[in-house]
Design a protein around this motif. Structure first.
Motif, PDB file in Angstrom:
ATOM      1  N   ASN A  81      47.480  43.064  47.118  1.00  0.00           N
ATOM      2  CA  ASN A  81      46.652  41.946  47.545  1.00  0.00           C
ATOM      3  C   ASN A  81      47.520  40.881  48.209  1.00  0.00           C
ATOM      4  O   ASN A  81      48.140  40.067  47.526  1.00  0.00           O
ATOM      5  CB  ASN A  81      45.891  41.354  46.350  1.00  0.00           C
ATOM      6  N   SER A 107      46.255  37.033  47.433  1.00  0.00           N
ATOM      7  CA  SER A 107      46.085  36.708  46.021  1.00  0.00           C
ATOM      8  C   SER A 107      46.073  35.201  45.782  1.00  0.00           C
ATOM      9  O   SER A 107      46.792  34.448  46.443  1.00  0.00           O
ATOM     10  CB  SER A 107      47.237  37.336  45.222  1.00  0.00           C
ATOM     11  N   GLY A 151      48.478  45.675  42.147  1.00  0.00           N
ATOM     12  CA  GLY A 151      47.588  46.054  41.062  1.00  0.00           C
ATOM     13  C   GLY A 151      48.091  47.211  40.223  1.00  0.00           C
ATOM     14  O   GLY A 151      48.740  48.130  40.724  1.00  0.00           O
ATOM     15  N   ASP A 158      41.512  44.435  36.526  1.00  0.00           N
ATOM     16  CA  ASP A 158      42.188  43.442  37.369  1.00  0.00           C
ATOM     17  C   ASP A 158      43.505  42.977  36.765  1.00  0.00           C
ATOM     18  O   ASP A 158      43.790  41.779  36.673  1.00  0.00           O
ATOM     19  CB  ASP A 158      41.282  42.242  37.664  1.00  0.00           C
ATOM     20  N   CYS A 185      47.973  39.648  32.855  1.00  0.00           N
ATOM     21  CA  CYS A 185      48.814  40.126  33.952  1.00  0.00           C
ATOM     22  C   CYS A 185      50.288  39.910  33.641  1.00  0.00           C
ATOM     23  O   CYS A 185      50.642  39.374  32.594  1.00  0.00           O
ATOM     24  CB  CYS A 185      48.451  39.382  35.238  1.00  0.00           C
TER      25      CYS A 185
END
Length: 164
Positions: free
Chosen positions: A86, A89, A96, A118, A139
């Motif tokens: 991405n 972002s 990802g 995600d 993340c």
């Protein structure tokens, strides 16, 4: 009128060239695997068994244990692969991770929960500086300069192993 067009074309060219400077080309050894050790807060980028680069990382706000469902604040644990990129972002740049896999889906279903998704390796977009190490929703965070390097180095399909 020509001066206005020339001016606008110059601005557009400057904007495009600024975007191009964001990601410098990578000419080093092919990246074959990524390994994350959550407890050490480290991401290792490898070519075979050789560590090419090491990064200090931030994790989900609740870093102990594997991600089980949406909203638990945990970073997944297991073997995945890099499945998307991405360039737009909200966190500067991101790549990802293929979470959830079949096991993650089954584990969440057994709890009557949604496993979520995600999960990315991403930058901080400078707005998250000073929030401490573990501020994401699950993340893996690095600095903006570091995600620029990682984004250039890591192709789609590379395996990523996330260990406690």
């Amino acid at each position: 009128m020509l001066n206005k067009r020339t001016f606008l074309a110059g601005i557009a060219l400057a904007a495009l060239s600024a975007c191009g400077r964001r990601i410098k080309p990578y000419y080093g050894p092919q990246v074959t695997r990524l390994v994350i050790y959550k407890e050490k807060r480290r991401l290792y980028i490898l070519h075979g068994a050789e560590v090419i680069k090491e990064y200090k990382i931030g994790l989900g706000g609740n870093p102990v244990g594997a991600k089980q469902f949406v909203g638990d604040g945990k970073t997944p644990e297991g073997s995945y692969f890099i499945d998307r990129r991405n360039p737009n972002s909200a966190y500067h740049l991101s790549i990802g991770i293929s979470y959830p896999n079949k096991e993650d889906v089954a584990r969440a279903a057994a709890l009557g929960q949604n496993p979520g998704g995600d999960i990315f390796i991403h930058g901080q977009a400078n707005k998250h500086l000073g929030l401490g190490n573990d501020w994401t929703a699950g993340c893996i965070a690095v600095t903006d300069a570091e995600i620029e390097e990682i984004y250039a180095m890591v192709p789609l399909g590379v395996q990523i192993d996330i260990w406690p």
